[in-house]
Design an enzyme around this catalytic site. Structure first.
Site, PDB file in Angstrom:
ATOM      1  N   GLY A  65       0.806  -1.227   0.000  1.00 25.07           N
ATOM      2  CA  GLY A  65       0.000   0.000   0.000  1.00 25.07           C
ATOM      3  C   GLY A  65       0.831   1.266   0.000  1.00 25.07           C
ATOM      4  O   GLY A  65       0.441   2.276   0.607  1.00 25.07           O
ATOM      5  N   LEU A  66       1.991   1.200  -0.653  1.00 27.17           N
ATOM      6  CA  LEU A  66       2.835   2.395  -0.862  1.00 27.17           C
ATOM      7  C   LEU A  66       3.275   3.042   0.456  1.00 27.17           C
ATOM      8  O   LEU A  66       3.347   4.271   0.557  1.00 27.17           O
ATOM      9  CB  LEU A  66       2.116   3.427  -1.749  1.00 27.17           C
ATOM     10  N   CYS A  91       0.406   0.611  -9.196  1.00 27.01           N
ATOM     11  CA  CYS A  91       0.304  -0.114  -7.915  1.00 27.01           C
ATOM     12  C   CYS A  91      -1.112  -0.669  -7.753  1.00 27.01           C
ATOM     13  O   CYS A  91      -2.076   0.095  -7.758  1.00 27.01           O
ATOM     14  CB  CYS A  91       0.638   0.803  -6.745  1.00 27.01           C
ATOM     15  N   ILE A 103       6.963  -5.263 -16.162  1.00 21.29           N
ATOM     16  CA  ILE A 103       5.621  -5.061 -15.661  1.00 21.29           C
ATOM     17  C   ILE A 103       5.644  -4.837 -14.140  1.00 21.29           C
ATOM     18  O   ILE A 103       6.538  -5.346 -13.448  1.00 21.29           O
ATOM     19  CB  ILE A 103       4.708  -6.279 -15.960  1.00 21.29           C
ATOM     20  N   THR A 146       3.230  -5.619 -10.722  1.00 23.64           N
ATOM     21  CA  THR A 146       2.697  -6.932 -10.328  1.00 23.64           C
ATOM     22  C   THR A 146       1.335  -7.223 -10.974  1.00 23.64           C
ATOM     23  O   THR A 146       0.573  -6.325 -11.310  1.00 23.64           O
ATOM     24  CB  THR A 146       2.540  -7.001  -8.809  1.00 23.64           C
ATOM     25  N   GLY A 193       7.621 -12.410  -8.867  1.00 23.43           N
ATOM     26  CA  GLY A 193       8.487 -13.585  -8.744  1.00 23.43           C
ATOM     27  C   GLY A 193       8.494 -14.408 -10.023  1.00 23.43           C
ATOM     28  O   GLY A 193       7.826 -14.073 -11.006  1.00 23.43           O
ATOM     29  N   GLY A 223      10.042  -8.506 -14.136  1.00 22.25           N
ATOM     30  CA  GLY A 223       8.984  -9.481 -13.844  1.00 22.25           C
ATOM     31  C   GLY A 223       9.622 -10.850 -13.690  1.00 22.25           C
ATOM     32  O   GLY A 223       9.894 -11.520 -14.682  1.00 22.25           O
ATOM     33  N   GLY A 245      13.520  -7.681  -8.913  1.00 23.95           N
ATOM     34  CA  GLY A 245      12.665  -7.372  -7.767  1.00 23.95           C
ATOM     35  C   GLY A 245      12.684  -8.450  -6.699  1.00 23.95           C
ATOM     36  O   GLY A 245      13.588  -8.510  -5.860  1.00 23.95           O
TER      37      GLY A 245
END
Ligand code: SIN
Length: 310
Positions: free
Chosen positions: A78-79, A136, A197, A199, A223, A249, A271
């Site tokens: 949530g940033l 997001c 990309i 998520t 993942g 990604g 990531g």
């Protein structure tokens, strides 16, 4: 005479960013850099994308906000961050002498909020670019809502472009029907690069409690599980726009990174793999170099977009 190995040139250019290699860290998986200094020399990286920065402090979503899934993870953070003023006063001094590129991931719930953050970051000498996070999936207002419609993606890009003169990267959502259309819309409004990309929307259930694994019920999947989907999106986007594409990604090793470069990404972001091996990016840089030597390429640019589809 010994056979000396000539090291290939790993440097790439993303608009005005001169990256020493194409390997960057994805926002939200690497803090701001200092958190990883015990594990690696962060200056070996092509670049660091910071955790999202918003106009005001955000506490983020209720726990639980992470769940492991087969070959990946769901998050609904949530940033969470302390806001742009805190970033400038407390975090920037710790990273301003890095010799790697530092790009701030910018988000907010309104166009004005995005503009405010961009305007405040513009004078910071070390920050040569921002990544506009319009993707997001974990916030009620803003976030992905900006990235799933061409007119909204275009309008936030246009507004930020008017106040931000350095490199503007727009981070795209995969939760759309035609990602190439969104990429073209932001290119038309002055984006210097697109990254993709973010998520994929997903969900997991604890069957014993008969409850969702995340407080927000749904979250963003990342993942290795998402890598084929991400590649399938990077490839058409790289063919649809003229600006450089940054691919991400599920990249976990050099071979994954090379797939994205061949598909047309000028640079890549790592990531979720940082959570498994905090020094994975260095291994990926070394692995790309080994691949170039093995295939006798003198520069990483020789493989970008060179997927052979004959
Ligand atoms: C989050 O903070 O919820 C993740 C950020 C993102 O997916 O852009």
């Amino acid at each position: 005479m010994s056979d000396s190995i000539i090291k290939p040139d790993l440097s790439v250019k993303v608009h005005n960013l001169n990256l020493k290699n194409p390997v960057m860290t994805a926002s939200g998986t690497f803090g701001y850099g200092p958190e990883f200094e015990d594990f690696m020399d962060v200056n070996l990286l092509g670049g660091i994308l910071t955790k999202a920065c918003t106009s005001k402090n955000r506490d983020g979503n209720r726990y639980p906000r992470m769940a492991e899934t087969p070959m990946g993870m769901l998050n609904s953070v949530g940033l969470q961050n302390k806001g742009v003023d805190y970033f400038i006063q407390n975090i920037y001094p710790k990273i301003k002498d890095y010799t790697t590129e530092v790009i701030v991931n910018v988000s907010d719930s309104t166009v004005e909020g995005y503009m405010e953050v961009a305007e405040k970051l513009l004078p910071l000498e070390k920050i040569s670019g921002i990544e506009l996070n319009i993707s997001c999936p974990n916030v009620k207002e803003g976030g992905m809502a900006f990235g799933t419609s061409c007119p909204m993606a275009a309008s936030v890009t246009k507004a930020v472009r008017e106040v931000y003169s350095k490199t503007l990267i727009v981070k795209l959502s995969p939760n759309v029907t035609n990602i190439a259309e969104i990429a073209r819309a932001v290119e038309d409004e002055g984006a210097d690069s697109v990254s993709l990309i973010n998520t994929l929307l997903g969900m997991a259930i604890d069957i014993e409690k008969r409850k969702p694994m995340l407080s927000t019920i749904t979250g963003g999947l990342s993942g290795p599980a998402v890598k084929p989907v991400a590649l399938r999106m990077v490839w058409p986007v790289a063919n649809a726009v003229k600006i450089p594409v940054i691919g991400m990604g599920g990249i976990s090793n050099a071979s994954d990174a090379i797939e994205f470069l061949l598909a047309g990404a000028t640079a890549i972001q790592v990531g979720t793999a940082n959570f498994i091996d905090p020094a994975v990016c260095v291994k990926i840089i070394d692995g790309i170099e080994d691949y170039l030597i093995r295939h006798k390429f003198s520069s990483v640019n020789d493989i970008i977009g060179k997927l052979n589809i004959q």
